[in-house]
Design an enzyme around this catalytic site. Structure first.
Site, short mmCIF file in Angstrom:
data_model
loop_
_atom_site.label_atom_id
_atom_site.label_comp_id
_atom_site.label_asym_id
_atom_site.label_seq_id
_atom_site.Cartn_x
_atom_site.Cartn_y
_atom_site.Cartn_z
N ARG A 23 0.82 -1.22 0.00
CA ARG A 23 0.00 0.00 0.00
C ARG A 23 0.85 1.27 0.00
O ARG A 23 0.43 2.29 0.53
CB ARG A 23 -0.96 0.02 1.19
CG ARG A 23 -2.07 -1.03 1.07
CD ARG A 23 -2.86 -0.75 -0.19
NE ARG A 23 -4.06 -1.54 -0.33
CZ ARG A 23 -5.20 -1.30 0.30
NH1 ARG A 23 -5.29 -0.34 1.15
NH2 ARG A 23 -6.24 -2.05 0.07
N ARG A 27 -3.24 6.29 0.62
CA ARG A 27 -3.81 7.52 1.18
C ARG A 27 -2.92 8.30 2.12
O ARG A 27 -3.26 9.39 2.51
CB ARG A 27 -5.10 7.17 1.95
CG ARG A 27 -6.26 6.92 1.06
CD ARG A 27 -7.43 6.44 1.85
NE ARG A 27 -7.10 5.17 2.50
CZ ARG A 27 -7.91 4.55 3.37
NH1 ARG A 27 -9.05 5.09 3.69
NH2 ARG A 27 -7.53 3.40 3.90
N ARG A 36 -7.56 12.38 -5.18
CA ARG A 36 -8.82 11.72 -4.82
C ARG A 36 -9.96 12.71 -4.62
O ARG A 36 -11.12 12.32 -4.65
CB ARG A 36 -8.62 10.87 -3.57
CG ARG A 36 -7.90 9.56 -3.83
CD ARG A 36 -8.80 8.51 -4.45
NE ARG A 36 -9.72 7.94 -3.47
CZ ARG A 36 -11.02 8.19 -3.43
NH1 ARG A 36 -11.58 8.98 -4.32
NH2 ARG A 36 -11.76 7.63 -2.52
N ASP A 72 -6.69 -2.09 -7.98
CA ASP A 72 -7.33 -2.68 -6.79
C ASP A 72 -7.69 -4.12 -7.11
O ASP A 72 -7.94 -4.46 -8.27
CB ASP A 72 -8.58 -1.90 -6.38
CG ASP A 72 -9.06 -2.33 -5.00
OD1 ASP A 72 -8.52 -1.84 -3.99
OD2 ASP A 72 -9.95 -3.21 -4.90
N TYR A 147 -15.49 -10.82 -0.38
CA TYR A 147 -16.18 -9.54 -0.68
C TYR A 147 -17.48 -9.77 -1.43
O TYR A 147 -18.50 -9.16 -1.14
CB TYR A 147 -15.27 -8.62 -1.50
CG TYR A 147 -14.18 -7.96 -0.68
CD1 TYR A 147 -14.48 -7.06 0.33
CD2 TYR A 147 -12.84 -8.24 -0.92
CE1 TYR A 147 -13.48 -6.47 1.09
CE2 TYR A 147 -11.83 -7.65 -0.16
CZ TYR A 147 -12.16 -6.76 0.84
OH TYR A 147 -11.18 -6.19 1.59
#
Ligand code: 1CP
Length: 340
Positions: A23, A27, A36, A72, A147
């Site tokens: 990652r 963010r 974003r 992703d 998911y």
């Protein structure tokens, strides 16, 4: 000659331990957060100029030895016809969770050139521009299935385990289709120039070894078998996988990603020297002061020992609150400490 990162994946000796962070393109980077504000995450993934810019952001800033494609694990799933979005706080949200045979049979097989054309495009751009190897990735069938079945992020995976136990035929059909999607996506990434491929089975640690062996392992193994001929190192990662490490190794990757719960020396003892290891500084440690970061990083390096085939990483993804300057200092520290 191969890069330091690829040599370490192949268990060759290197002049220092290579470093990258799961990652690392996310963010915690102010430039990413600014982007974003005007773009959704799926938009960024599907726009090669943006995805390539975000992939490169951490490379110079952190001094890492590898880049990971900005994408992703749900991108191939969306290409199979699943209506999904990514909620900034929660992660993937599936409009209509998949829990029956009919719903599984509606998932379309992927043809990468038709369904994921932006992947080859962004990887080609990056392979031309990057000075370090690019890691491609996909989600493992279990993590993707969780998911789809739960409808989003979960802690207990109750619906997932219920389908797995009550309707094994539907379960295995879903897993087969998700493995095929992962294979198609990774073939496209490596075909376009990715130098390694990581399979993220982030949530598989919720299974017992017996459940893993029966319900997940055969499908993950099929991904590695399909890719081994591509000639790039394959990495297999999950969290809370202390009990599963040997089985995950047996799935066939060149490198096992170890999460923070298992000390590196224990992982090495259990897995032997026939596989490279990657990990496993606890990402939460990066929120503490530098002295603590240095102590914990040195501990990981010492436990990894002098055996060839070690890639320094975190035990899971960088937390959004992490200071990029601490990561930069950590990269330099690992490089200096291991070059001695
Ligand atoms: O370095 C990078 O950040 C590269 C890009 C990347 C990767 C490798 C993204 C972008 N997603 C992933 C993989 C991914 N996605 C995994 C496997 C890795 C891991 O375990 O950390 C998983 C489980 C997902 C699913 C997902 N997508 C989550 C987790 C949700 C949960 O169940 O806890 C989240 C939050 C997302 C959204 C997402 N994907 C990527 C980013 C940067 C984000 C954050 C949200 C945003 O920017 O809006």
């Amino acid at each position: 000659m191969d890069s330091t990162f690829v040599q370490a994946c192949r268990r060759g000796s290197t002049s220092y331990t290579p470093v990258w962070y799961m990652r690392q393109a996310g963010r915690y980077l102010p430039e990413y957060r600014a982007l974003r504000e005007s773009h959704g995450i799926l938009d960024i993934c599907r726009t090669p100029e943006l995805a390539s810019w975000v992939t490169m952001l951490p490379v110079r800033r952190l001094g890492v030895d590898a880049a990971i494609l900005f994408s992703d694990i749900m991108i191939p799933v969306a290409a199979m016809g699943v209506d999904l979005c990514i909620d900034p706080g929660k992660g993937p949200v599936i409009a209509e969770p998949i829990r029956s045979r009919v719903e599984v049979e509606r998932l379309r097989p992927i043809e990468a050139s038709r369904d994921l054309p932006f992947i080859a495009e962004v990887v080609e751009m990056l392979a031309a521009d990057l000075e370090v190897p690019l890691i491609g990735f996909c989600g493992a069938p279990f993590t993707l299935a969780s998911y789809l079945i739960e409808g989003g992020a979960s802690r207990r995976f109750d619906h997932t385990k219920a389908l797995m136990r009550d309707d094994p035929e539907t379960w295995h059909e879903l897993m087969r289709r998700l493995a095929d999607a992962g294979i198609a996506s990774l073939r496209a990434q490596v075909g376009a120039g990715a130098s390694a491929a990581q399979v993220f089975d982030s949530w598989v640690g919720t299974l017992s070894p017996a459940e893993y062996e029966e319900h997940a392992l055969p499908h993950s193994r099929r991904i590695f078998e399909a890719l081994v001929g591509l000639g790039v190192p394959l990495i297999h990662f999950g969290t809370q996988t202390g009990e599963l490490l040997e089985l995950m190794r047996d799935a066939g990757a060149d490198v096992v990603g170890v999460a923070s719960g298992t000390p590196m020396d224990e992982a090495r003892r259990r897995l032997g020297s026939g596989v490279a290891l990657q990990g496993n500084l606890d990402p939460a440690v990066l929120l503490a002061g530098w002295d603590e970061v240095e102590r914990a990083a040195r501990d990981v390096i010492e436990r990894a020992g002098a055996v060839p085939g070690f890639i320094f990483n975190l035990g899971h993804g960088v937390r959004p609150e992490t200071d990029p300057d601490v990561l930069r200092r950590l990269t330099d520290f690992v490089h200096e400490e291991t070059a001695k």
